[in-house]
Design an enzyme around this catalytic site. Structure first.
Site, short mmCIF file in Angstrom:
data_model
loop_
_atom_site.label_atom_id
_atom_site.label_comp_id
_atom_site.label_asym_id
_atom_site.label_seq_id
_atom_site.Cartn_x
_atom_site.Cartn_y
_atom_site.Cartn_z
N SER A 148 46.29 32.41 44.20
CA SER A 148 46.19 32.54 42.75
C SER A 148 46.37 33.97 42.31
O SER A 148 45.92 34.91 42.99
CB SER A 148 44.82 32.03 42.28
OG SER A 148 44.64 32.28 40.90
N TYR A 161 35.81 32.13 41.86
CA TYR A 161 37.15 31.65 42.21
C TYR A 161 38.06 32.81 42.59
O TYR A 161 38.74 32.78 43.62
CB TYR A 161 37.74 30.85 41.05
CG TYR A 161 39.14 30.34 41.31
CD1 TYR A 161 39.35 29.18 42.04
CD2 TYR A 161 40.25 31.02 40.80
CE1 TYR A 161 40.64 28.71 42.27
CE2 TYR A 161 41.53 30.55 41.02
CZ TYR A 161 41.72 29.40 41.75
OH TYR A 161 43.01 28.94 41.99
#
Length: 277
Positions: A148, A161
């Site tokens: 990501s 995250y």
């Protein structure tokens, strides 16, 4: 027509929906035999859809944070197809009930942090740990990590995250460094904002507009865009690509943060107006 992944066996986790489901389906369409892994039984629906299209897939439910379950999933793949050519670590804590609790550091819930690290980091490590020895024995393989752009940027939320993605990216680079000479390739599919079912249903239009304004494409990507890129990393076409990031983010992470504001200012000035305040 022979697919780009003809004859390969692919184990993908986190494939019950979204990017993982799209990758599993595209892998199968390109000729691979696919084990569709998911913590829930949603993998059964994805595998059934692949079979309905005339391709080969089997579902397996496992919590990849549990090493015993990972070992069972790997063994199931070997028992079903005899080998593993590609491991795609896609699973991550991304549901709406998780995202809304993954906030700033001062307000971070310790249990949420631990569970995020268990699934997003320890899980991919377990999957690689149990898969790599088989890949080495068969002469090599490809490991894909869905990463990501959050790993590259600070933000007002998604703290756990983002930190987990930094860790799993480095895990991927270490795999490439440690086992590259033994035929193992390990690369990161670096994903930005993707419009999937959950995103479409939970993203207010103003938020969507802000994100789109900072992309270099006139649209927001879909899970299918990720799947097309993943096929390259899974195929022999990427045999000389190892320890790398393949960005699928519409150019979001490639430019100066002020780009969109300067573009708006130049557009206004060209039209004879005043620069935005």
């Amino acid at each position: 027509m022979v697919g780009r992944l003809e004859g390969k066996v692919i184990l993908i986790n986190g494939a019950g929906s979204g990017i993982g489901a799209a990758c599993a389906a595209e892998y199968a369409r390109q000729g691979a035999k696919v084990v569709v892994g998911s913590q829930s039984r949603s993998s059964e629906k994805v595998a059934a859809q692949i079979l309905a299209e005339g391709f080969d897939a089997k579902p397996f439910s496992a919590d990849i944070a549990d090493e015993a379950q990972v070992g069972a999933m790997v063994q199931f793949t070997l028992d079903s197809y005899g080998r593993i050519d590609v491991l795609h670590n896609n699973a991550a804590m991304t549901g709406p009930e998780i995202i809304t609790r993954d906030v700033d550091v001062v307000n971070m819930d310790g249990d949420l942090w631990d569970r995020t690290m268990a699934v997003n980091v320890k899980g991919p490590m377990f999957c690689a740990k149990h898969t790599i020895p088989h890949m080495i024995r068969q002469g090599g393989g490809s490991i894909i990590t869905t990463g990501s752009t959050k790993a590259l940027q600070g933000d007002i939320a998604q703290t756990a995250y983002g930190a987990s993605k930094v860790a799993v990216h480095n895990l991927t680079y270490n795999i490439a460094a440690q086992y590259g000479k033994l035929g193992i390739r390990a690369n990161v599919l670096m994903v930005g904002l993707i419009v999937s079912g959950a995103t479409e249903n939970n993203m207010p239009p103003p938020v969507r507009d802000v994100m789109l304004r900072h992309m270099l494409t006139p649209f927001i990507g879909t899970p299918e865009d990720c799947a097309k890129a993943a096929v390259f990393l899974a195929s022999d076409e990427s045999r000389y690509t190892n320890g790398q990031n393949l960005h699928v983010d519409g150019g979001y992470s490639s430019h100066a943060p002020s780009l969109a504001d300067f573009q708006a200012m130049m557009t206004a000035m060209a039209a004879g107006g005043k620069p935005p305040a």
